[in-house]
Design a protein around this motif. Structure first.
Motif, mmCIF file in Angstrom:
data_model
loop_
_atom_site.group_PDB
_atom_site.id
_atom_site.type_symbol
_atom_site.label_atom_id
_atom_site.label_comp_id
_atom_site.label_asym_id
_atom_site.label_seq_id
_atom_site.Cartn_x
_atom_site.Cartn_y
_atom_site.Cartn_z
ATOM 1 N N GLU A 62 56.328 81.834 24.824
ATOM 2 C CA GLU A 62 57.088 81.031 23.855
ATOM 3 C C GLU A 62 58.455 80.655 24.434
ATOM 4 N N ARG A 63 59.123 81.643 25.049
ATOM 5 C CA ARG A 63 60.429 81.344 25.673
ATOM 6 C C ARG A 63 60.282 80.287 26.762
ATOM 7 N N ALA A 64 59.114 80.276 27.414
ATOM 8 C CA ALA A 64 58.894 79.311 28.502
ATOM 9 C C ALA A 64 58.535 77.926 27.964
ATOM 10 N N GLY A 65 58.439 77.806 26.628
ATOM 11 C CA GLY A 65 58.180 76.485 26.048
ATOM 12 C C GLY A 65 56.711 76.157 25.869
ATOM 13 N N ALA A 66 55.875 77.185 25.661
ATOM 14 C CA ALA A 66 54.431 76.950 25.571
ATOM 15 C C ALA A 66 54.056 76.080 24.362
ATOM 16 N N LYS A 67 54.940 76.058 23.329
ATOM 17 C CA LYS A 67 54.611 75.289 22.115
ATOM 18 C C LYS A 67 54.331 73.827 22.423
ATOM 19 N N ASP A 68 55.075 73.240 23.371
ATOM 20 C CA ASP A 68 54.824 71.829 23.669
ATOM 21 C C ASP A 68 54.470 71.607 25.139
ATOM 22 N N ALA A 69 53.815 72.626 25.752
ATOM 23 C CA ALA A 69 53.419 72.467 27.163
ATOM 24 C C ALA A 69 52.098 71.697 27.249
ATOM 25 N N ASP A 70 51.953 70.879 28.311
ATOM 26 C CA ASP A 70 50.702 70.152 28.543
ATOM 27 C C ASP A 70 49.713 71.006 29.335
ATOM 28 N N MET A 71 50.251 71.946 30.122
ATOM 29 C CA MET A 71 49.384 72.661 31.048
ATOM 30 C C MET A 71 49.987 74.008 31.413
ATOM 31 N N VAL A 72 49.116 75.003 31.589
ATOM 32 C CA VAL A 72 49.540 76.306 32.106
ATOM 33 C C VAL A 72 48.753 76.584 33.388
ATOM 34 N N ILE A 73 49.472 76.956 34.444
ATOM 35 C CA ILE A 73 48.818 77.350 35.699
ATOM 36 C C ILE A 73 49.118 78.830 35.905
ATOM 37 N N ALA A 74 48.068 79.662 35.853
ATOM 38 C CA ALA A 74 48.271 81.106 35.950
ATOM 39 C C ALA A 74 47.902 81.564 37.358
ATOM 40 N N ALA A 75 48.924 81.846 38.179
ATOM 41 C CA ALA A 75 48.685 82.212 39.579
ATOM 42 C C ALA A 75 49.430 83.487 39.942
ATOM 43 N N THR A 76 49.432 84.467 39.013
ATOM 44 C CA THR A 76 49.997 85.765 39.379
ATOM 45 C C THR A 76 48.969 86.479 40.257
ATOM 46 N N HIS A 77 49.334 87.618 40.826
ATOM 47 C CA HIS A 77 48.396 88.263 41.751
ATOM 48 C C HIS A 77 47.336 89.098 41.038
ATOM 49 N N LEU A 78 47.371 89.118 39.706
ATOM 50 C CA LEU A 78 46.361 89.893 38.977
ATOM 51 C C LEU A 78 45.435 88.984 38.177
ATOM 52 N N ASP A 79 44.136 89.032 38.455
ATOM 53 C CA ASP A 79 43.151 88.232 37.723
ATOM 54 C C ASP A 79 43.304 88.395 36.217
ATOM 55 N N GLU A 80 43.412 89.649 35.778
ATOM 56 C CA GLU A 80 43.380 89.923 34.342
ATOM 57 C C GLU A 80 44.587 89.305 33.643
#
Length: 461
Positions: A62-80
């Protein structure tokens, strides 16, 4: 071009590079990482916002602005974490497009594909670094005389990176003369790296020994192209793989599936990994031992191998095993290198080709998020240039014009055009029409101008 609002989770090499590409195209980018130092590095060097915290936590998104985001790219080193981040982005914030980097083979098994349906765990694009790297390794093995290779236009065209030697038959000849000499050859020299600097050649430029050149060639003409530049093609029959992790295993499996003549030997210093590999493979001979050890390499017949592929998870081991294999008589060495600053050592150490997993991951993620009509993008060297595959829209400034009338930036060259099912070699009088798919080589600084010429719209769904 309409800007997108993108949240990138994970500020490692991959997240940073993607943030760099997207922010340079004036998108609204926020990068999230649990390590505040990595977030600070990104916000200091790039035009992005940063949030320190765990990407999968709803309050952090939410702090990152997910409410009006078009896209999320999840590339942390943990699959889960990547999976849960996509789930939260979907369920809580209704983010429309979600991309996750997944490493574990089990998550990627097509048998469990239902897992990623919209009402289960909604991930639109799954990127597997191991898969990408194994593909890259197989491409390097298939084209032994090139240091870089990638396919475009539905496999009808290949980009070839060729290092020119003293015995290259066409040195010191202006490129325009080569075009006349080989008038039926459907190949274009689009880039030249000389003494560390990459540039796009003009028709009057000549090629010299030690140049690294990038050529865009039609698939049927690849062998002839290699031949002209002094690189006869030969079958790779004996291959040694150092490292029995996911990458080594995937490559060995694919080689076993392919032509029956290939003989593969594999070395790993972990008895457990060696045993797992020996069980998983049918014809490959697996040795337990240290890939840097001369005796072990001899036992694997490195001296008679056509190629040695070093894919352990340690760059230094990969480099040293490659160097040692080369001094023992192996014809070609390929090393997996995570640290891009080590690439400059390839020449002095006589390592023939390298694979950078982060570069392959970055280019496969970008392939899924380019604006509008861009169908593919491939990053060259240390992100020095890009090869862009794009469809020409009616709104594009180049539609309906002859190539010689188009004001391409100096650092960009058109390498091939696909019209219906025909591949055309671009000439000055060629007229580009709406619906054509073009393949353009562009130095990094000129990419925005190339995208303007393609007039790509922001509709990326």
């Amino acid at each position: 071009m309409g800007a997108m609002k993108v949240i990138i989770c994970g500020a490692g090499q991959v997240g940073w590079q993607i943030a760099r590409y997207l922010s340079s195209e004036n998108n609204d980018v926020t990068i999230v990482d649990s390590n505040p130092d990595l977030v600070r590095r990104a916000t200091d060097t790039l035009d992005v916002q940063g949030v320190a915290g765990f990407a999968s936590y709803p309050d952090v998104l939410e702090r990152a602005g997910a409410k009006d985001a078009d896209m999320v790219i999840a590339a942390t080193h943990l699959d889960e974490v990547n999976m849960v981040t996509c789930q939260v982005a979907h369920s809580v914030f209704k983010v429309r497009r979600k991309i996750a980097r997944l490493r574990a083979q089990s998550y990627l098994d097509p048998a469990y594909g239902d897992l990623y349906k919209r009402d289960h765990m909604p991930i639109d694009v799954k990127i597997s670094p191991e898969k990408e790297v194994a593909e890259a390794a197989l491409q390097r093995i298939a084209a032994p005389s090139t240091f870089d290779t990638e396919s475009f236009l539905d496999d009808q065209v290949q980009l070839l990176g060729i290092a020119l030697d003293e015995d290259c038959p066409v040195l010191n000849t202006p490129l325009r003369q080569l075009t006349d000499l080989f008038s039926t050859l459907r190949a274009v020299v689009v880039g030249v790296r000389r003494e560390g600097t990459l540039f796009t050649p003009a028709p009057g430029d000549q090629l010299f020994a030690q140049d690294q050149i990038y050529v865009i060639a039609q698939r049927e003409d690849v062998d002839r192209t290699l031949d002209i530049f002094g690189k006869p093609t030969r079958q790779q029959e004996r291959i040694v793989i150092v490292g029995a992790g996911n990458v080594g295993l995937t490559v060995a499996r694919e080689l076993e599936k392919g032509r029956s003549k290939v003989r593969v030997r594999m070395i790993d210093n972990s008895r457990h990994r060696a045993e797992v590999a020996a069980d998983a493979l049918e014809r490959t001979i697996v040795l337990h031992g240290d890939g840097m050890d001369a005796e072990v390499l001899l036992e694997a017949s490195v001296d008679r191998a056509d190629a040695v592929l070093c894919v352990t998870d340690d760059d230094k081991v990969n480099f040293l095993a490659a160097v040692r294999a080369k001094t023992m008589g192996c014809k070609m060495t390929i090393a997996l290198v995570n640290d891009p600053t080590l690439v400059s050592l390839m020449g002095p150490l006589d390592v023939d080709a390298y694979i950078n997993p982060r570069a392959t991951t970055v280019s496969s993620i970008l392939r899924h998020i380019r604006h509008g009509r861009v169908r593919g993008v491939y990053s060259i060297g240390d992100a020095e240039a890009e090869v862009i595959e794009a469809q020409v829209l009616s709104t594009s400034p180049i539609a309906g014009r002859q190539l010689r009338e188009v004001d391409f930036p100096e650092g960009a060259l058109l390498g091939a055009i696909r019209r219906d099912d025909q591949i055309l070699k671009p000439r000055g009088e060629t007229r580009i029409v709406e619906g054509d798919i073009v393949l353009i080589f562009s130095l990094a600084a000129d990419v925005p101008e190339v995208e303007r010429l393609l007039q790509v719209t922001a509709d990326f769904f």
